[in-house]
Design an enzyme around this catalytic site. Structure first.
Site, PDB file in Angstrom:
ATOM      1  N   ILE A 169     -11.715  -7.426  -6.438  1.00  0.00           N
ATOM      2  CA  ILE A 169     -10.716  -7.420  -5.378  1.00  0.00           C
ATOM      3  C   ILE A 169      -9.777  -6.250  -5.607  1.00  0.00           C
ATOM      4  O   ILE A 169      -9.097  -6.176  -6.627  1.00  0.00           O
ATOM      5  CB  ILE A 169      -9.921  -8.740  -5.337  1.00  0.00           C
ATOM      6  CG1 ILE A 169     -10.866  -9.912  -5.039  1.00  0.00           C
ATOM      7  CG2 ILE A 169      -8.822  -8.668  -4.279  1.00  0.00           C
ATOM      8  CD1 ILE A 169     -10.181 -11.275  -5.062  1.00  0.00           C
TER       9      ILE A 169
ATOM     10  N   LEU B 177       3.497  -9.856  -2.216  1.00  0.00           N
ATOM     11  CA  LEU B 177       3.047 -10.195  -0.870  1.00  0.00           C
ATOM     12  C   LEU B 177       2.859 -11.691  -0.672  1.00  0.00           C
ATOM     13  O   LEU B 177       2.917 -12.184   0.454  1.00  0.00           O
ATOM     14  CB  LEU B 177       1.738  -9.462  -0.562  1.00  0.00           C
ATOM     15  CG  LEU B 177       1.792  -7.928  -0.648  1.00  0.00           C
ATOM     16  CD1 LEU B 177       0.425  -7.335  -0.344  1.00  0.00           C
ATOM     17  CD2 LEU B 177       2.844  -7.364   0.297  1.00  0.00           C
TER      18      LEU B 177
ATOM     19  N   SER C  45      -9.392 -10.454 -10.379  1.00  0.00           N
ATOM     20  CA  SER C  45     -10.802 -10.191 -10.122  1.00  0.00           C
ATOM     21  C   SER C  45     -11.065  -8.697 -10.171  1.00  0.00           C
ATOM     22  O   SER C  45     -10.339  -7.911  -9.547  1.00  0.00           O
ATOM     23  CB  SER C  45     -11.210 -10.735  -8.750  1.00  0.00           C
ATOM     24  OG  SER C  45     -12.500 -10.280  -8.402  1.00  0.00           O
TER      25      SER C  45
ATOM     26  N   PRO D 103      21.463   8.698   0.964  1.00  0.00           N
ATOM     27  CA  PRO D 103      21.350   8.959  -0.477  1.00  0.00           C
ATOM     28  C   PRO D 103      21.663   7.701  -1.289  1.00  0.00           C
ATOM     29  O   PRO D 103      22.445   6.854  -0.866  1.00  0.00           O
ATOM     30  CB  PRO D 103      22.420  10.046  -0.720  1.00  0.00           C
ATOM     31  CG  PRO D 103      22.792  10.562   0.641  1.00  0.00           C
ATOM     32  CD  PRO D 103      22.590   9.419   1.572  1.00  0.00           C
TER      33      PRO D 103
ATOM     34  N   VAL E  49      -3.596  -2.969  -2.852  1.00  0.00           N
ATOM     35  CA  VAL E  49      -3.077  -2.055  -1.838  1.00  0.00           C
ATOM     36  C   VAL E  49      -2.371  -0.923  -2.568  1.00  0.00           C
ATOM     37  O   VAL E  49      -1.157  -0.932  -2.756  1.00  0.00           O
ATOM     38  CB  VAL E  49      -2.118  -2.786  -0.875  1.00  0.00           C
ATOM     39  CG1 VAL E  49      -1.635  -1.843   0.204  1.00  0.00           C
ATOM     40  CG2 VAL E  49      -2.816  -3.992  -0.257  1.00  0.00           C
TER      41      VAL E  49
ATOM     42  N   LYS F  18      13.296  10.576  -6.819  1.00  0.00           N
ATOM     43  CA  LYS F  18      13.730  10.259  -5.453  1.00  0.00           C
ATOM     44  C   LYS F  18      15.223   9.947  -5.473  1.00  0.00           C
ATOM     45  O   LYS F  18      15.661   9.057  -6.217  1.00  0.00           O
ATOM     46  CB  LYS F  18      12.948   9.053  -4.920  1.00  0.00           C
ATOM     47  CG  LYS F  18      13.455   8.506  -3.586  1.00  0.00           C
ATOM     48  CD  LYS F  18      12.701   7.252  -3.189  1.00  0.00           C
ATOM     49  CE  LYS F  18      13.301   6.611  -1.954  1.00  0.00           C
ATOM     50  NZ  LYS F  18      12.603   5.360  -1.574  1.00  0.00           N
TER      51      LYS F  18
END
Length: 497
Positions: free
Chosen positions: A42, A333, A39, A98, A45, A78
């Site tokens: 919508i 999720l 959609s 690490p 996150v 990272k």
């Protein structure tokens, strides 16, 4: 089944578009059509997010160079996670975990031996970042990009803007033939055998499919609401259920590590991107209100008087009892979530897709391997949960009921209890991890990083032999320091200057 076989993905975001790309890549030789429905109304996150090294494999498998995607997603490198303030009662102010690289073949065993030696009372070096090469890259703020003349593979992850990564993956998937349908799905209907038949949209469309992937977020429209798969919460030993997010400006020299700082009722992440710094306070609403959490985060960041709006997020921590039910796979999720400590969310999505595709193709694109897949994914979530729980169980903070209740919580899994028992009884932790077959989740060196980093050792014995420190005897600091001379500053790789 229709011809071609139609796979419908409900929901975009990082999980949905990651699935679309991997499905298109792995199924390109099959008679398969892939549609992703999302959609435009919508939101997702989208925050600054960190990854594990598995994401490097994702881009490598799809032949997407870092030079193509990183700049578009404000990404940085990272190599570790640094934890601050989690165990002040045992001495260490902070410690790092690490990522483990090929070069660490020379130092993992000395690290494990030194940890056991220290448990026997000898005063030897046990800091994880002293034994693992990425600890030296983090300390010197060097990018983990391996020069051509360096013969070892260095593992690393990334920090990135998850909303921008979702957009990047969307454009790539569409370019590779994924059908993008922009409409809001309101419900789904099923066949008599319980399989999902079609999706019904707000504008009256009926989208039929042979297989469905639920990436609809916490609402889990297909897996939980339509198929009735139950959700099992981890609330009994993972208390956090909310977060408040506040961005700050970009760092002049962004570090190559995520920082997780313990606060009064949870912890704060710091994720350096090229255009800003992502900050978020993960906490439990049973112990702290949203307003108080925001105030504490602003105070921690020095933003009490700053006119920067905060975003409040809710989390439902746990997993579904089945990750693959009927003709539907849950991802992201909708299948479950373990709080963001250790950056496992996207890792579990990627593992879930890769494992599913292997099982689905081996089973002739049928449900033949559904049972074994569900068992494997459930085990993944359980064991990742155990590693996260250990961070809270082992804390030595005494400034709030939140931390004391976490430390006193005895609702622990049997595998975790056995690991801790072996450690405190001065046993061989590596052997115990092998006995439990846990190495595919968090391996022995990761557990040593956590337990040694927290300082979970007995007092040092009064009489010291002055020998037995393999860190010193193997001259590991000199070895790693000289290896690091081959690597360039992080900022140089990000800016080209």
């Amino acid at each position: 089944m229709s011809s071609p076989f139609h796979i419908v993905i409900l929901g975009g975001g990082t999980a949905g578009w990651m699935a679309a790309n991997l499905f298109a890549h792995r199924l390109q030789d099959e008679a398969v059509q892939i549609s992703l429905v999302e959609s435009p109304d919508i939101g997702i996150v989208g925050v600054g997010e960190g990854s594990t090294p598995t994401l490097k494999r994702f881009f490598s498998d799809l032949n997407i160079p870092e030079s193509v995607w990183m700049a578009e997603c404000n990404a940085t490198y990272k190599v570790s996670i640094r934890f601050s303030g989690w165990s002040p009662g045992m001495g260490p102010d902070d410690y790092s975990h690490p990522f483990i690289s090929q070069l660490d073949t020379f130092s993992e065993r000395p690290f494990h031996v030194n940890c056991r030696t220290r448990r026997l009372g000898l005063d030897v070096e046990t800091s994880p970042d002293k034994f693992l090469f990425n600890g030296y890259l983090a300390d010197k703020q060097l990018a983990p990009v391996t020069p051509e003349n360096f013969p070892f593979r260095i593992e690393y992850g990334y920090h990135f803007d998850s909303a921008k990564l979702g957009e990047f993956l969307k454009h790539r998937a569409i370019k590779h033939g994924v059908n993008h349908v922009q409409t809001q799905v309101e419900s789904a209907t099923t066949h008599q055998n319980g399989d999902i038949a079609e999706l019904t949209t707000k504008d009256g469309q009926h989208l039929a499919g042979d297989f469905f992937v639920d990436c609809s977020g916490f609402r889990a429209l297909l897996l939980q609401n339509t198929l009735g798969v139950k959700f099992r919460a981890f609330k009994e030993n993972l208390f956090n259920d909310a977060a408040v997010v506040l961005p700050t400006g970009a760092m002049k020299n962004p570090p190559v590590e995520t920082r997780a700082t313990a606060l009064s009722t949870g912890w704060c992440w710091q994720i350096p991107l090229t255009n800003r710094t992502g900050n978020g306070y993960v906490y439990s609403q049973d112990y702290l209100s949203a307003d108080s959490a925001e105030e504490e985060l602003r105070r921690h960041l020095g933003l009490l008087d700053a006119d920067i709006p905060a975003r409040h997020l809710s989390m439902r921590v746990g997993q579904t009892e089945q990750h693959w039910s009927h003709n539907c796979l849950g991802l992201g999720l909708s299948q479950g979530f373990i709080e963001p400590l250790e950056a496992t969310a996207l890792h579990l999505v990627q593992i879930g897709i890769e494992t599913f595709l292997d099982a689905f193709l081996e089973g002739g694109m049928t449900n033949k391997n559904q049972l074994s897949y569900n068992k494997a994914m459930s085990e993944r979530f359980e064991r990742v949960r155990d590693y996260i729980v250990a961070h809270y169980k082992l804390n030595t903070r005494d400034d709030s009921d939140y931390w004391r209740d976490n430390r006193n919580n005895m609702t622990l899994s049997e595998p975790l209890l056995q690991l801790l028992d072996v450690w405190y009884r001065k046993g061989d932790l590596t052997q115990e991890i092998q006995r439990q077959n846990l190495a595919s989740h968090f391996g022995s060196t990761s557990w040593h990083c956590l337990l040694a980093g927290y300082g979970t050792f007995p007092p040092v014995a009064p009489n010291q032999p002055g020998t037995g420190d393999l860190f010193e005897e193997n001259a590991l600091e000199e070895f790693f320091t000289r290896c690091a001379l081959n690597f360039a500053p992080h900022t140089r790789h990000l800016t080209g200057k």
